[in-house]
Design an enzyme around this catalytic site. Structure first.
Site, mmCIF file in Angstrom:
data_model
loop_
_atom_site.group_PDB
_atom_site.id
_atom_site.type_symbol
_atom_site.label_atom_id
_atom_site.label_comp_id
_atom_site.label_asym_id
_atom_site.label_seq_id
_atom_site.Cartn_x
_atom_site.Cartn_y
_atom_site.Cartn_z
ATOM 1 C CE1 TYR A 135 103.693 41.125 54.501
ATOM 2 C CE2 TYR A 135 105.594 40.612 53.747
ATOM 3 C CZ TYR A 135 104.800 41.584 53.976
ATOM 4 O OH TYR A 135 104.990 43.011 53.762
ATOM 5 C CE LYS A 181 101.918 50.611 67.944
ATOM 6 N NZ LYS A 181 102.404 51.841 68.396
ATOM 7 C CG ASP A 215 104.887 53.713 66.940
ATOM 8 O OD1 ASP A 215 105.820 53.037 67.355
ATOM 9 O OD2 ASP A 215 103.767 54.172 67.289
ATOM 10 C CG ASP A 239 108.679 43.819 52.963
ATOM 11 O OD1 ASP A 239 109.511 44.304 52.263
ATOM 12 O OD2 ASP A 239 107.330 43.572 52.565
ATOM 13 C CG ASP A 243 111.342 48.496 50.504
ATOM 14 O OD1 ASP A 243 111.938 47.626 50.725
ATOM 15 O OD2 ASP A 243 110.390 48.665 49.623
HETATM 16 MG MG MG Z 1 109.984 44.796 50.267
#
Ligand code: MG
Ligand code: NAI
Length: 343
Positions: A135, A181, A215, A239, A243
């Protein structure tokens, strides 16, 4: 002395949820509220989603309470107000606690061993690096080939992992999982892992440090979320995992978060502006109110924070809850129940 709090309604369900949150906080502590504008509605009026006066007010207040903003696709160079605000205020750590609520069992496919009777059978937190990673906003495209730069610095890795361990110490938790990762992104996640392991040494043996591939963590969160206490990870992974984690405790409507920096702090529900339910009076106020509780604790009012969290839990025990978590109540009715439970 009254605490000075900047509130930013934002878009969609923002104004309705914020009004409820402010009225509840007013019952608990003395506040001088300052309003700040941000989001898509602000952009339409003022040609910017994050005006300079909002940033200046945020810097001058003791904390920021934020609901959510819409980020419309298709406007070139439009940058999400919340991402800009996190950068402007140096809010490098995004803390998202996930705690089960009574009468909101996890989905049947998850947690086969958990008892839905207990009110806290899931309790873990995700600490997400908030300032860099994928980001970073550094992207290029010639129409045929697009790239995004994943910026990872040792300084930011050390800072976020230290934050996660300090938080574990405080709660207290005895295990932190570094999620990465590094088998594929050997340089960027290699650096995250190396820096994280070095930081963890200062907390051993009281707090164990494990690491896991993102993962496999995505799978284990569904299958055995009780494995985790504190997860710390880079921006995009955090992020997505957060969720996913919210689905285990009732969905986006119930999860709170804190964005913490060296000087400033901002509290917001994990969900977005939920335009599909805005104005209908059915939005779940839990994520917003739990964020307010986190703000109270941060401002030095841990008793009031605990009172608010208990009042919310009691509403769930009374089965006063909104439709997204299987209830029949509207926002107003649920907030009224929480308000009564406070007294
Ligand atoms: Mg979000
Ligand atoms: P969203 O979180 O707004 O909604 C996803 C789903 O969850 C929708 O079905 C919505 O009705 C439901 N939901 C969300 N909050 C709820 C609540 N309090 N009670 C009951 N149901 C709730 O995410 P979506 O739809 O992807 O994005 C909508 C807008 O929000 C977009 O413009 C997006 O950019 C923005 N957004 C803003 C965020 C922020 O300000 N921090 C975070 C995520 C999205």
């Amino acid at each position: 002395m009254a605490k000075k709090i900047l509130y930013i309604n934002g878009d969609g369900v923002g104004p309705e949820l914020m009004a409820h949150a402010r009225s509840i906080v007013d019952k608990l502590i003395d506040v001088e509220w300052v309003e700040g504008e941000a989001g898509y509605e602000t952009y339409k009026k003022r040609n910017t989603p994050l005006p300079g006066d909002t940033i200046a007010s945020a810097r001058a207040c003791d904390a920021v309470l934020f609901c959510a903003v819409s980020t419309p696709p298709g406007i070139p160079d439009y940058k999400s107000a919340i991402i800009s605000l996190r950068n402007e205020l140096g809010l490098y750590a995004n803390l998202r606690p996930f705690r089960s609520l009574p009468n909101v069992p996890p989905p049947a496919w998850a947690c086969p061993a958990a008892s839905p009777q207990s009110s806290s059978f899931l309790d873990f937190s995700i600490v997400r690096e908030n300032s860099e990673g994928l980001y970073s906003g550094i992207e290029e495209s010639d129409g045929e080939r697009a790239t995004a730069l994943r910026v990872i610095t040792r300084k930011a890795c050390e800072r976020i992992v230290k934050f996660a361990f300090d938080y574990a110490q405080l709660r207290p938790f005895d295990r932190v999982t570094l999620v990465h990762k590094a088998n594929v992104m050997r340089k960027t996640d290699g650096l995250f892992l190396e820096a994280g392991r070095a930081v963890s040494k200062a907390y051993a043996p009281a707090i164990a440090c494990e690491d896991a591939l993102v993962d496999s963590v995505a799978m284990r969160l569904v299958k055995s979320p009780q494995d985790f206490q504190v997860i710390v990870t880079t921006n995009l992974f955090g992020d997505i995992l957060s969720d996913e984690a919210s689905a285990l405790i009732g969905g986006l409507g119930v999860a709170p978060s804190a964005n913490i920096g060296q000087k400033h702090a901002l509290f917001e529900p994990v969900h977005g502006s939920a335009p599909d339910i805005a104005g209908k009076g059915i939005a779940n106020p839990t994520g917003m109110l739990r964020s307010a509780a986190m703000m109270l604790a941060h401002l030095g009012h841990p008793k009031e924070a605990a009172r608010l969290e208990s009042a919310i839990i009691r509403a769930y025990e009374q089965n006063v809850k909104t439709r997204d978590v299987g209830g029949l109540s509207g926002t107003q009715e649920m907030v009224e129940a929480i308000r009564k439970n406070l007294s």
